[in-house]
Design a protein around this motif. Sequence first.
Motif, PDB file in Angstrom:
ATOM      1  N   UNK A   1      41.381  43.317  42.227  1.00  0.00           N
ATOM      2  CA  UNK A   1      42.058  43.524  40.945  1.00  0.00           C
ATOM      3  C   UNK A   1      41.867  44.968  40.483  1.00  0.00           C
ATOM      4  N   UNK A   2      42.979  45.654  40.236  1.00  0.00           N
ATOM      5  CA  UNK A   2      42.914  47.030  39.726  1.00  0.00           C
ATOM      6  C   UNK A   2      42.859  47.052  38.206  1.00  0.00           C
ATOM      7  N   UNK A   3      43.696  46.234  37.551  1.00  0.00           N
ATOM      8  CA  UNK A   3      43.687  46.211  36.085  1.00  0.00           C
ATOM      9  C   UNK A   3      44.340  44.946  35.557  1.00  0.00           C
ATOM     10  N   UNK A   4      43.929  44.598  34.349  1.00  0.00           N
ATOM     11  CA  UNK A   4      44.527  43.507  33.590  1.00  0.00           C
ATOM     12  C   UNK A   4      45.440  44.123  32.532  1.00  0.00           C
TER      13      UNK A   4
ATOM     14  N   UNK B   1      37.819  49.813  30.690  1.00  0.00           N
ATOM     15  CA  UNK B   1      38.821  50.770  31.158  1.00  0.00           C
ATOM     16  C   UNK B   1      39.828  50.134  32.118  1.00  0.00           C
ATOM     17  N   UNK B   2      39.580  48.901  32.533  1.00  0.00           N
ATOM     18  CA  UNK B   2      40.520  48.214  33.423  1.00  0.00           C
ATOM     19  C   UNK B   2      41.342  47.150  32.677  1.00  0.00           C
ATOM     20  N   UNK B   3      41.342  47.254  31.344  1.00  0.00           N
ATOM     21  CA  UNK B   3      42.174  46.374  30.520  1.00  0.00           C
ATOM     22  C   UNK B   3      43.092  47.255  29.690  1.00  0.00           C
TER      23      UNK B   3
ATOM     24  N   UNK C   1      48.654  41.107  36.120  1.00  0.00           N
ATOM     25  CA  UNK C   1      47.497  41.607  36.862  1.00  0.00           C
ATOM     26  C   UNK C   1      48.025  42.539  37.940  1.00  0.00           C
ATOM     27  N   UNK C   2      47.505  43.783  37.942  1.00  0.00           N
ATOM     28  CA  UNK C   2      47.862  44.737  38.991  1.00  0.00           C
ATOM     29  C   UNK C   2      46.723  44.765  40.006  1.00  0.00           C
TER      30      UNK C   2
ATOM     31  N   UNK D   1      50.560  45.724  44.046  1.00  0.00           N
ATOM     32  CA  UNK D   1      51.279  44.500  43.695  1.00  0.00           C
ATOM     33  C   UNK D   1      50.940  44.075  42.269  1.00  0.00           C
ATOM     34  N   UNK D   2      51.877  43.373  41.646  1.00  0.00           N
ATOM     35  CA  UNK D   2      51.690  42.832  40.300  1.00  0.00           C
ATOM     36  C   UNK D   2      51.992  41.341  40.310  1.00  0.00           C
TER      37      UNK D   2
END
Length: 367
Positions: A156-159, A221-223, A237-238, A243-244
Amino acid sequence: MKRVVILGSTGSIGRQALEVCRWRGYRVVGLAAGRNLEALSQQIAEWRPERVAADEALHGELKARFPWLRLASAEEVAALEAEVAVAAIPGLAGLSPTRVAAQTGKRIALANKEAMVAAGPLLWQEVERGKAEVLPVDSEHSALFQALLGERREDVAELILTASGGPFLREPQDLSQVTPEMALAHPRWRMGPKVTVDSATLFNKGLEVLEAKELFRFPLERVRVLVHPQAYVHGLVRFVDGSLKAQLGPTDMRLPIQYALTYPERGETPLRDLPIPGVLEFLEPDPKRFPALEVAYEAGRRGGVAQAAVSAADEVAVEAFLQGQLPFPRIAEVLAKVLERTPDLPLTWENLFAVDAWAREEAKRWA
């Protein structure tokens, strides 16, 4: 038949949770409410719960109407034998019965974002000790929960939380002229007054960022937040490969409420065949127009009791605005003033309640 308790039964989420229980044929064994006598009376007559909590001023009339009724505290309602507790009492008032639901091993359908924002690590300790579970009811957090299913955390890169932008996304230019009636006219969602005003300032999205950080245990920082006026994509979710995954659906809180009650199953609803919008937009939030969002991020960066402080201050500032005592743009200013003065203390139950009380008094000084 699944047994359910509804904490905050006469509020917007509580009423919609009861509708979901009608859809599913669940048994509602406990209700906790405030001062809405007529709404609560109708619920008692329909559901005949084992225990009811209400403001003490209503006790006499409730006993007169329902001689068989067993009145209790919200904590006693939360402790009833049941599979699910819908935690929808707003503000820090909802924290104590939510703790009891955790201690008694229930699934908590969590709609009280302030509990996770103010006391996330402490609440998780109670959940893990009680072998309880937490499923989010907020549409955005439900979306993230669904998008994360089956995925590895390290991928997971970011929410990404979506925000409708509320009633003031583009107009009026001068927000100092905003009235409570204008702020309460949300273009998409049907919510209580406090949440609706928070949506207008975008502080609600700030609270949701902090809730996501605590609920899913990802770094702040990932939200991030994207404004999505159609309010049809509730969260994304990225992943590290670019991908998303997104969860989409109607702007109807009964869907995430039902998902929290029925997970991992999905029950059929009257919303199944609603049309899909033809256009979906995504915009970056305007920090000058919505400064309260950055206040929430700063509270998250500070940690400790800072999140509890701004959450408590917001309750005071929003109430002052609704009473006509505080101009709309000043809400964010009050939050910033309180955050600036918040003591740097570790998060403990004792410090949490002390700072909550302090922040309310401090907010009154600036409101």
